[in-house]
Write an enzyme that holds these catalytic residues in place. Structure first.
Site, PDB file in Angstrom:
ATOM      1  N   ASP A   6      32.555 -15.700  -5.513  1.00 23.58           N
ATOM      2  CA  ASP A   6      31.708 -16.809  -5.052  1.00 23.58           C
ATOM      3  C   ASP A   6      32.169 -17.255  -3.672  1.00 23.58           C
ATOM      4  O   ASP A   6      33.366 -17.189  -3.345  1.00 23.58           O
ATOM      5  CB  ASP A   6      31.778 -17.999  -6.017  1.00 23.58           C
ATOM      6  CG  ASP A   6      30.780 -19.096  -5.632  1.00 23.58           C
ATOM      7  OD1 ASP A   6      29.576 -18.872  -5.820  1.00 23.58           O
ATOM      8  OD2 ASP A   6      31.215 -20.131  -5.117  1.00 23.58           O
ATOM      9  N   GLU A   8      31.496 -20.381  -0.485  1.00 25.84           N
ATOM     10  CA  GLU A   8      30.866 -21.588   0.037  1.00 25.84           C
ATOM     11  C   GLU A   8      30.703 -21.392   1.536  1.00 25.84           C
ATOM     12  O   GLU A   8      31.584 -20.803   2.191  1.00 25.84           O
ATOM     13  CB  GLU A   8      31.696 -22.835  -0.255  1.00 25.84           C
ATOM     14  CG  GLU A   8      31.910 -23.115  -1.739  1.00 25.84           C
ATOM     15  CD  GLU A   8      30.625 -23.300  -2.517  1.00 25.84           C
ATOM     16  OE1 GLU A   8      29.630 -23.779  -1.920  1.00 25.84           O
ATOM     17  OE2 GLU A   8      30.601 -22.968  -3.709  1.00 25.84           O
ATOM     18  N   HIS A 143      30.487 -26.110  -6.743  1.00 23.23           N
ATOM     19  CA  HIS A 143      30.422 -25.868  -5.301  1.00 23.23           C
ATOM     20  C   HIS A 143      31.812 -25.783  -4.659  1.00 23.23           C
ATOM     21  O   HIS A 143      31.957 -26.031  -3.461  1.00 23.23           O
ATOM     22  CB  HIS A 143      29.567 -26.925  -4.589  1.00 23.23           C
ATOM     23  CG  HIS A 143      28.139 -26.911  -5.013  1.00 23.23           C
ATOM     24  ND1 HIS A 143      27.312 -25.834  -4.833  1.00 23.23           N
ATOM     25  CD2 HIS A 143      27.394 -27.859  -5.649  1.00 23.23           C
ATOM     26  CE1 HIS A 143      26.118 -26.109  -5.320  1.00 23.23           C
ATOM     27  NE2 HIS A 143      26.144 -27.325  -5.833  1.00 23.23           N
ATOM     28  N   ASP A 148      33.726 -22.195  -9.280  1.00 21.68           N
ATOM     29  CA  ASP A 148      32.468 -21.496  -9.567  1.00 21.68           C
ATOM     30  C   ASP A 148      32.715 -20.062 -10.021  1.00 21.68           C
ATOM     31  O   ASP A 148      32.033 -19.542 -10.904  1.00 21.68           O
ATOM     32  CB  ASP A 148      31.567 -21.492  -8.329  1.00 21.68           C
ATOM     33  CG  ASP A 148      30.897 -22.836  -8.089  1.00 21.68           C
ATOM     34  OD1 ASP A 148      31.122 -23.760  -8.903  1.00 21.68           O
ATOM     35  OD2 ASP A 148      30.159 -22.970  -7.097  1.00 21.68           O
TER      36      ASP A 148
END
Length: 875
Positions: A6, A8, A143, A148
């Site tokens: 994941d 961001e 987030h 995540d």
């Protein structure tokens, strides 16, 4: 091993934005246990946008000493290697990795969304947060990349468990469609976690198996039969425990009863919380049982439709002394068409990952659903284009030539409706069917219309017709596919296709030029009314449009000459062709500005579109509905203005309706307060002052608050300013289009009303119910006027001498009154409405609003600090 990953980022564009947080976790593909992890903040080349920081809780200070992505690129590449990559909506992350120099060209990818889309089709949302709630997965810091990633790894494990458990009944379907998918990793997923069936399906055996499974889910329609009895409604009500028949309910019961039995037409304004649905359901039942005629009940929201069907009628079915039958009915497009779905599958030459997930969702759902209503499902992205190919709109669905005629739910729904006492339907569908002279809702003679205050807008939407170059191009491509597939040699499509597309492109380019001459390229909404002078300036449009219509008629005539066995294969496309021809003729051949509104719009996804809808909804209702009914009841909590029905009578042509007003049990002087701060300045430029005031207000009340805004940028400004600050005080802001789906926000708010604040637009709130005392404070940013540039509003405004006072203000007041009624539900509720718009006290017309409010409601004017003092005393 698998890699679960994941990221961001500073935004949504892989080309223009940068990674600020990355986490990769290696897991065992059999045990799903973590083997190794890699996680770090990443320093971007510019400051993190404040909006992103509010969502991710990652600030510039967090990444100040972090490595750049260039510094860690080699470590990331070595960690990932060529292992399969798992993620939720993983394509987003993969695009960013590729744009940041990571070679993933040989890495297969598995999207947990692919599995969730068909395995969790009954759930309200498929975002990571919601799925973690469903499966009981602890996601503490959504987030943030590592949190995540760990949640996604556990979600993958849970989805595989569900995948294997479902395979006992649906394994043959899973194996067949995953085998047909072009994505090799879907086949590997199949082999890893699915046992091969003893007798794998092929195309023919799938159809046979699928139809058999559908038959298991079809119950005999003969168990619904029209009942004929008579009993005393009030005697029945007196036997319901803890139920007290109040005066307003008695009036409504008697009024609806009298309207139905004497074949009258009535408008009833009934306040909330009087068991209004029971007050019209019971006399409707008594009438149907006594006179052996069905009563249709139509609503404007799915929420109310479901409440009536699954709650109110289910209660009556259990407690009512006599047997009765009820069903619900929707328009043909709302149902799955079995023949349409099988045709859709037959037309697919290659199955993509999206196709596979979509098809499995439809198969699993349709073999379990009672009603086959497509709005029971949520669709995403490309799936919306698939849905248009599988619904029951095609006339072939109802024809004797359809081999699956008896399995089609649209067909069975119509049969059920013929033998039911009560039929629940939807206003939008009702008007669409009437306008198209359809047969699904045929024979409506006794009608109760709830939520009647929105009928003008519902009729407008139901009767709106749209055509675009994309529509026409897609239709011709469908014809081309079918002609090629079935080797139909009697149609020379190439020349017709060339002529239609060439002329259509020419026409739409003129409209597009007009749009871009009136709007800047970055304008969010590009929509404008088409006036007659547009055609005067561009006389060539009519001539070219006539040519398009001629070419299309030629195509239709060519198909009509085909042998029936061949023509039936093109029936769905022919019906779409008729629909487009009808729109083109309305716009060009029989244009009538005294009857219709014509407007154009442009957006990046749909391109140039031309629309038409009815100018006067009341005229349509009078000609097509009111005059055809035996009896009709219209009801809502907000039908009057200034204790007068004149406005709604005029708009909906209710000239021969009797009007009734039911008394309210609420004591507004004790239950409600309207407060108007007078020191915030002009609404034209006072957003900074409003935001400053909201900081004090939020920290004072802390809870049960809804701020209604008219523009998303205002929501975003409030959210980015206070989200983090308020969370430090354990107060949570939930913002439309930012804090997840409406289902997620409602679930959170209902569980945590004591420390939650909503930031929504009125359209978001319009169809959502927040019952009880969960909502106590409503802040209205701006008076809810229609956008003056809206083409429909513009066209209708021309029907009035003083359109502002006669049309704009009444529409605005009705919406405000709805907000009042949505706040107050019981005699115990108390609430405060705060207007932040200075026009409510500075203008010449402000008194019209207060005259429309309940007479005994308290209205106070003052400074913001005085309001805070009032609130502090109440808390």
């Amino acid at each position: 091993m698998f890699i679960v990953l994941d990221l961001e980022t500073t935004g949504l564009s892989a080309k223009d934005d940068q990674i600020i947080d990355i986490a990769c976790v290696k897991i065992d593909r059999k045990t799903f246990k973590e083997i190794e992890r890699f996680s770090t903040f990443v320093r971007p080349n510019w400051d993190i946008p404040e909006f992103i920081s509010q969502i991710t809780n990652i600030f510039d200070a967090d990444v100040e000493n972090a490595p750049s992505f260039w510094d860690i690129a080699e470590d990331v590449q070595d960690f990932i290697g060529w292992l399969p990559i798992i993620g939720h909506n993983i394509q987003f992350d993969l695009r960013f990795l590729q744009s940041h120099w990571i070679d993933i060209s040989k890495n297969p990818s598995i999207d947990t969304f692919f599995l969730a889309n068909f395995l969790c089709h009954t759930d309200k949302s498929l975002n990571l947060w919601y799925l973690c709630e469903v499966f009981g997965i602890d996601l503490k810091n959504a987030h943030r990349a590592l949190d995540d990633t760990l949640a996604t790894a556990e979600l993958f494990w849970k989805l595989i468990e569900r995948f294997q458990s479902f395979s006992y009944e649906s394994g043959a379907y899973f194996w067949f469609f995953m085998s047909e998918c072009q994505d090799v990793w879907i086949k590997i997923l199949r082999d890893l976690y699915l046992k091969k069936p003893n007798n794998p399906l092929d195309t023919d055996s799938f159809v046979e198996e699928y139809i058999q499974d559908l038959e298991k889910n079809i119950y005999d329609i003969q168990d619904i039969s029209l009942s004929k009895k008579k009993h005393d409604m009030k005697e029945f009500l007196s036997k319901i425990p803890n139920f007290e028949l109040r005066e307003s309910q008695k009036i409504m019961l008697d009024t609806v009863d009298n309207t139905l039995k004497k074949w009258l037409k009535s408008v009833i304004e009934a306040p909330t919380w009087i068991w209004k649905t029971f007050a019209y359901l019971l006399p409707a039942l008594e009438y149907s049982l006594a006179f052996w005629e069905p009563v249709h009940i139509s609503t404007s929201t799915k929420a109310l439709q479901d409440q009536i069907y699954y709650k109110d009628l289910a209660f009556l079915k259990e407690h009512f002394p006599d047997e009765f039958s009820y069903t619900k009915l929707k328009w043909k497009r709302n149902y799955l068409g079995v023949s349409s779905f099988l045709e859709f599958l037959d037309q697919l030459w290659v199955l993509s990952t999206t196709h596979t997930s979509f098809i499995l969702k439809i198969v699993l759902w349709s073999t379990q659903s009672e009603f086959w209503e497509l709005d029971e499902l949520d669709f995403y992205g490309e799936e919306f284009s698939f849905v248009s190919d599988i619904h029951a709109w095609n006339s072939f669905i109802f024809s004797d030539s359809n081999p699956y005629n008896t399995h089609e739910f649209a067909h069975r729904a119509r049969k059920r409706a013929k033998s039911a006492n009560i039929i629940i339907t939807n206003n939008h569908i009702l008007f669409q069917d009437i306008a198209s002279e359809g047969s699904l809702l045929w024979g409506v003679k006794n009608l109760i219309l709830d939520e009647a205050h929105v009928l003008e807008d519902v009729v407008t939407g139901a009767l709106k017709k749209t055509v675009s170059f994309q529509n026409i191009q897609n239709l011709l491509q469908k014809f081309e596919k079918k002609i090629h597939k079935y080797k139909i040699s009697d149609i020379e499509l190439d020349e017709l296709k060339h002529q239609i597309l060439y002329d259509t492109a020419e026409v739409f380019s003129i409209y597009e030029w007009e749009i871009f001459s009136n709007f800047s390229s970055n304008a969010q909404y590009k929509m404008m009314l088409i006036k007659e002078d547009f055609y005067t300036k561009n006389p060539e449009i009519n001539e070219v449009a006539k040519k398009i219509i001629v070419w299309m008629w030629r195509l239709r005539d060519t198909i009509k000459k085909l042998d029936d066995s061949v023509a039936i294969k093109l029936s769905q496309e022919v019906q779409e062709l008729r629909s487009i021809l009808d729109i083109l003729q309305t716009i060009f051949s029989s244009r009538d500005a005294s009857q219709f509104i014509y407007f154009m719009s442009y957006d990046e996804n749909r391109g140039m579109q031309i629309h038409t809808t009815v100018l006067n909804p009341g005229q349509f209702l009078q000609e097509k509905l009111w005059s055809e009914l035996k009896s009709v009841v219209l009801t809502s909590a907000t039908l009057q203005l200034w204790e007068d029905f004149s406005y709604i009578i005029s708009v909906l042509s209710l000239w021969d309706f009797d009007t009734y007003t039911l008394p309210s049990d609420f004591d507004y002087s004790k239950q409600a307060l309207v407060y108007i701060p007078q020191d915030l300045g002009s609404i034209k430029n006072n957003l900074p002052q409003i935001i400053d005031f909201l900081w004090i207000f939020f920290r004072t009340v802390k809870w049960r608050t809804l701020v209604l805004c008219t523009a998303f940028f205002v929501i975003r400004e409030i959210y980015t300013t206070y989200k983090i600050k308020l969370e430090r005080e354990n107060i949570f802001l939930l913002a439309q289009s930012i804090s997840g789906s409406k289902h997620k926000q409602i679930d959170f708010f209902k569980k945590n009303p004591e420390n939650s604040i909503l930031l929504w637009t009125d359209t978001f709130w319009e169809w959502i119910d927040i019952p009880g005392d969960d909502l106590k404070y409503l802040l209205v940013h701006k008076i809810p006027f229609n956008v003056p540039s809206d083409p429909i509003f513009q066209a209708r405004s021309q029907l009035y001498k003083d359109s502002f006072k006669e049309y704009a203000i009444p529409k605005s007041i009705i919406k405000l009154k709805q907000w009042f009624w949505r706040l107050i539900r019981t005699k115990q509720d108390t609430w405060i409405i705060i207007f932040l718009d200075d026009r409510i006290f500075r203008t010449s017309w402000w008194e019209l609003y207060f005259q429309a409010f309940p007479k005994d409601i308290k209205v106070r004017y003052g400074r913001c600090d005085q309001l805070i003092e009032i609130l502090q005393k109440k808390l």
